[in-house]
Write an enzyme that holds these catalytic residues in place. Sequence first.
Site, PDB file in Angstrom:
ATOM      1  N   GLU A 123       0.751  -1.023  -0.039  1.00 49.75           N
ATOM      2  CA  GLU A 123       0.081  -0.095  -0.097  1.00 49.75           C
ATOM      3  C   GLU A 123       0.583   1.225   0.000  1.00 49.75           C
ATOM      4  O   GLU A 123       2.057   1.231   0.161  1.00 49.75           O
ATOM      5  CB  GLU A 123      -0.898   0.006   1.124  1.00 49.75           C
ATOM      6  CG  GLU A 123      -1.954  -1.118   1.004  1.00 49.75           C
ATOM      7  CD  GLU A 123      -2.961  -1.072   2.317  1.00 49.75           C
ATOM      8  OE1 GLU A 123      -4.192  -0.690   2.036  1.00 49.75           O
ATOM      9  OE2 GLU A 123      -2.536  -1.397   3.385  1.00 49.75           O
ATOM     10  N   HIS A 239      -8.766   9.729   3.560  1.00 45.51           N
ATOM     11  CA  HIS A 239      -8.349   8.540   2.637  1.00 45.51           C
ATOM     12  C   HIS A 239      -8.743   9.117   1.059  1.00 45.51           C
ATOM     13  O   HIS A 239      -9.748   9.708   0.870  1.00 45.51           O
ATOM     14  CB  HIS A 239      -9.369   7.215   2.645  1.00 45.51           C
ATOM     15  CG  HIS A 239      -8.697   5.913   2.253  1.00 45.51           C
ATOM     16  ND1 HIS A 239      -8.964   5.672   0.864  1.00 45.51           N
ATOM     17  CD2 HIS A 239      -8.293   4.969   2.718  1.00 45.51           C
ATOM     18  CE1 HIS A 239      -8.467   4.515   0.490  1.00 45.51           C
ATOM     19  NE2 HIS A 239      -7.943   4.067   1.738  1.00 45.51           N
ATOM     20  N   ARG A 288      -0.609   8.591   2.002  1.00 45.49           N
ATOM     21  CA  ARG A 288      -1.937   8.943   1.894  1.00 45.49           C
ATOM     22  C   ARG A 288      -2.171  10.528   1.671  1.00 45.49           C
ATOM     23  O   ARG A 288      -3.024  11.037   0.986  1.00 45.49           O
ATOM     24  CB  ARG A 288      -2.989   8.397   2.851  1.00 45.49           C
ATOM     25  CG  ARG A 288      -3.212   7.003   2.793  1.00 45.49           C
ATOM     26  CD  ARG A 288      -4.050   6.270   3.710  1.00 45.49           C
ATOM     27  NE  ARG A 288      -4.254   5.029   3.541  1.00 45.49           N
ATOM     28  CZ  ARG A 288      -4.758   4.045   4.567  1.00 45.49           C
ATOM     29  NH1 ARG A 288      -5.209   4.380   5.608  1.00 45.49           N
ATOM     30  NH2 ARG A 288      -5.108   2.804   4.072  1.00 45.49           N
ATOM     31  N   HIS A 350     -10.967   9.676   7.147  1.00 47.18           N
ATOM     32  CA  HIS A 350     -10.681   8.243   7.306  1.00 47.18           C
ATOM     33  C   HIS A 350     -10.157   8.068   8.750  1.00 47.18           C
ATOM     34  O   HIS A 350     -10.882   7.151   9.350  1.00 47.18           O
ATOM     35  CB  HIS A 350      -9.626   8.103   6.234  1.00 47.18           C
ATOM     36  CG  HIS A 350      -9.630   6.371   6.274  1.00 47.18           C
ATOM     37  ND1 HIS A 350     -10.600   5.557   6.221  1.00 47.18           N
ATOM     38  CD2 HIS A 350      -8.396   5.807   6.114  1.00 47.18           C
ATOM     39  CE1 HIS A 350     -10.126   4.156   6.105  1.00 47.18           C
ATOM     40  NE2 HIS A 350      -8.582   4.497   6.270  1.00 47.18           N
ATOM     41  N   ARG A 385      -0.826   8.563   9.097  1.00 46.48           N
ATOM     42  CA  ARG A 385      -0.605   7.351   9.421  1.00 46.48           C
ATOM     43  C   ARG A 385      -0.098   6.469   8.387  1.00 46.48           C
ATOM     44  O   ARG A 385      -0.789   6.769   7.253  1.00 46.48           O
ATOM     45  CB  ARG A 385      -1.902   6.572   9.704  1.00 46.48           C
ATOM     46  CG  ARG A 385      -2.064   5.241   9.925  1.00 46.48           C
ATOM     47  CD  ARG A 385      -3.331   4.789  10.439  1.00 46.48           C
ATOM     48  NE  ARG A 385      -4.448   5.123   9.659  1.00 46.48           N
ATOM     49  CZ  ARG A 385      -4.870   4.159   8.694  1.00 46.48           C
ATOM     50  NH1 ARG A 385      -4.643   2.815   8.838  1.00 46.48           N
ATOM     51  NH2 ARG A 385      -5.813   4.169   7.857  1.00 46.48           N
TER      52      ARG A 385
END
Length: 539
Positions: A123, A239, A288, A350, A385
């Site tokens: 990811e 997100h 992100r 998110h 994060r």
Amino acid sequence: MNTPVWEARADLVVVGTGVAGLTAALRARELGLRVLVVTKAEQGDGNTRWAQGGVAVVLPGEHDEGDTVEAHVRDTLVAGAGLCDEDAVRAIIADGPAAVARLRERGAVFDSGVDGRLARTREGGHSAFRVVHAGGDATGAEVERALLAAAGDGRVPVLENHIAVDAVRTPLGQVCGLLVLDGGGVPGVLTAPAVLLASGGLGQLYQATSNPEVATGDGLALALRAGAAAADVEFVQFHPTVLYTGRGARGRCPLVTEAVRGEGAVLVDATGARVMRGVHPLEDLAPRDVVAAAITRHMASAPGGIDDHVFLDATSISDFARRFPTVHAACVAAGIDPATDPIPVAPAAHFACGGVVSDVDGRTGVTGLYAAGEVARTGLHGANRLASNSLLEGLVVGTRAAEAVASDLALGLLAKCTGTAELPVAPVADRDALQRVMSRYAAIGRDAEGLAVVGSVLDLSTVDRRLDTRELVEDAALTVAARALIAAAAARTESRGCHVRTDFPRRDDVNWLRSQVVRLTPSGQPVLADPVTTARGVA
């Protein structure tokens, strides 16, 4: 009816039935503690079951060649944009393999690859394929299923439809219980020398979110009222890709996991131009905050006449329906076939990177009060994060917090309950007005003028109310969370991680390589306090 009319007793009360709460409850039970879990909805209604991507972990004998725990640490520190607590990062990530092993012993089943080892994906922000997953893109659902099954048959009693309102405290301020409202609005007290908050995040601050309706920041508000500190609350991760279902979408939007991009999908606009090309060396697999901000900037120019979403082209993924069944089902329900159609996506609120200041053992600055999971600020996430570190943190810190409670009880460090409880009075703003101004002025792009508008709207719509219903408890929590966020966001005159200031677009390591702490005044107003002190010094 302002005072409790019923009571229950335990050694540990856990608030929340997600990954952190159930992991803690199960470990505490193994250690011989009397545990009581409370959740304001049904057991499986929290955020954990919606987690799609997986658990980021470097497992012995089941990792990419050259991948190491140290590489995972480095990726986490890079994503956190200078505000991670490095000691906390190392401790939590090092405990990851053992935590995943315990979860598998409790019945969780992860996907296997063609070589018989666990399947892994990659990811955004990760330098290797180290995210283990279940059910393709249903990892959270499998984690929740396994933990609920392990806690079933009365082994860990759960009070459903009971909302935590306030901590019960001794005259010295130690937490010794929890004031709750049952499903009928009747107040009761759960007497216990230890209370663990594992209540999740605050996505309902915004109109569009990947979070369920229960994510209203209740644990953060309760901790602040109990005298605990919060930090990094200005860093709310958006997100990059939730399924765009039409202008004005409200509430929980279906998530399109980042692993779709990890498997080769790319972001394009209405003209077919690549959104992430030239933005970051990792392009579509950038962290992100980078991707969400890039999409937001791109939408502002309205390419092809579209200013509220872009597209995720996943047509190169040949077995999309098998690999991502949850995303596929959501797309089909919206009339989209990912095999042939680009998926319309947009950023949405998110994950709260900040929260109640706690250490990696869940201890806060208030005796008897512990925190784990998204409600906590351990220092793992910093300003942004790293993908799939959240389930990891819940598993690790949930376990460590239970062990900390057992140790503190054995050493006689916790208080017996001598306090009284009464339903508190707190400022409550209109939820619709709050969500509208937070989405408009305090989401990805912020500036001083817009943040001031949020403050003014909150002031005008806020009324002091006694918290005697679930709705009022939630709205009061959203109010204090919003005020804490805008106070910290207004003060941080730079852009870092998922805090983007359009009037201060640059990162400023000279003045802002530190976290901000928020506390409540006696009148219930969030104010900035002293910086967090960590093993690295002032953070």
